[in-house]
Scaffold this motif. Sequence first.
Motif, PDB file in Angstrom:
ATOM      1  N   CYS A 278       0.836  -1.202   0.000  1.00 32.76           N
ATOM      2  CA  CYS A 278       0.000   0.000   0.000  1.00 32.76           C
ATOM      3  C   CYS A 278       0.870   1.252   0.000  1.00 32.76           C
ATOM      4  O   CYS A 278       1.904   1.314   0.672  1.00 32.76           O
ATOM      5  N   VAL A 281       1.077   3.571   4.221  1.00 33.59           N
ATOM      6  CA  VAL A 281       2.242   3.298   5.063  1.00 33.59           C
ATOM      7  C   VAL A 281       2.757   1.870   4.896  1.00 33.59           C
ATOM      8  O   VAL A 281       3.468   1.362   5.751  1.00 33.59           O
ATOM      9  N   GLY A 282       2.406   1.244   3.808  1.00 33.14           N
ATOM     10  CA  GLY A 282       3.095   0.002   3.451  1.00 33.14           C
ATOM     11  C   GLY A 282       2.467  -1.309   3.886  1.00 33.14           C
ATOM     12  O   GLY A 282       3.132  -2.340   3.862  1.00 33.14           O
ATOM     13  N   CYS A 299      -5.510  -1.972   6.428  1.00 33.03           N
ATOM     14  CA  CYS A 299      -5.005  -1.160   7.557  1.00 33.03           C
ATOM     15  C   CYS A 299      -5.834   0.105   7.769  1.00 33.03           C
ATOM     16  O   CYS A 299      -6.302   0.371   8.870  1.00 33.03           O
TER      17      CYS A 299
HETATM   18  S1  FES Z   1      -1.380   1.278   4.937  1.00 31.17           S
HETATM   19 FE1  FES Z   1      -2.901   0.979   3.490  1.00 31.17          FE
HETATM   20  S2  FES Z   1      -4.379   2.388   3.976  1.00 31.17           S
HETATM   21 FE2  FES Z   1      -2.849   2.746   5.456  1.00 31.17          FE
END
Ligand code: FES
Length: 352
Positions: A278, A281-282, A299
Amino acid sequence: MSSQDIPEENLPAAQDPSHDVEGIADEEHPFADPGLPPHEHRVQDIDEQAARRSERVVALLFTISMLATAGFIASFVSIPHDKSIFVFPIGHISALNFALGLTLGTALFTIGAGAVHWARTLMSDVEITDERHPIAADEELRAKVHADFKQGAKESVIGRRKLIRGTMFGAVALVPLSGVVLLRELGPLPGTKLRHTRWSQGKLIINMNTNEPMRPSDITVGSLTFARPDGLEEHDEDFQSEIAKAALMLIRIQPENIKDKRELEWSHEGIVAYSKICTHVGCPISLYEQQTHHALCPCHQSTFDLSDGARVIFGPAGHALPQLRIGVNDEGYLEALSDFEEPVGPAFWERG
Ligand code: FES
């Protein structure tokens, strides 16, 4: 019944105004305010030589603090991380940690000790009493506080004792340097490492479940397949760090449903390959909705439209997922045609 209803002769002594007197408590005035004991002058108050000695002690403590901070920085730069020393009764410990702890502790302790010694020997120790009054201060009181503050600053002798003032500012200014040098522990900057993954032209796409290379026919419409580059094995020392950049997800979309022109060009028979990491933040993206072609990060619920260049349609992610250009080799297996063209993962690694 309120205290106003009680006859004055029955009030407790503490509430009887006639008992609110200053002096020695006795039978007649059991709650009399004893007042403060007479002030006793310290030797520094009456002997300028003693005051100078105290001044030098305070300056010495502040100077030791400065030297300790310099020692902290010197230790940090010069002592190797792997050097150990024997310290009784602890045993063998890291020489660097020992030196850093000792010097930083000394620097902070001597600032505190200098300030305490200064306050105990040179600052005014005349005790004063202040009567209780409503919290909101009137104009007159504010003027008094202002005057008291100025008087306190004067009595702290900071203006007159230049040696103390200079060394104190030096010690307090140097101590934060200890924190600055620790920034080196953050390690080297990543440089271009984050811009490259294990993908390159001709690298076979390996199914993470079966550990086998994949053919286009292995990917059905609506399915979500996770993949890794050939040559990256789970027992590799750098597997975790490399898979964190190279993890891939493959889906098949009817070519006529792909809205983004570049996405269509980089796909093979409707099979598109996107980074699984993603761009918020990964976190690894793990949910895919076949009807809408939306991929969801569990997340913080960033949602990407995989039929439209994986652009963000919801959530905090700041960038679309990077796409990997794929094709098929002579033997009919899916392969990468290049590395990702932009850094994968969190957007704070900003694509330059
Ligand atoms: S790490 Fe994917 S939405 Fe925050």
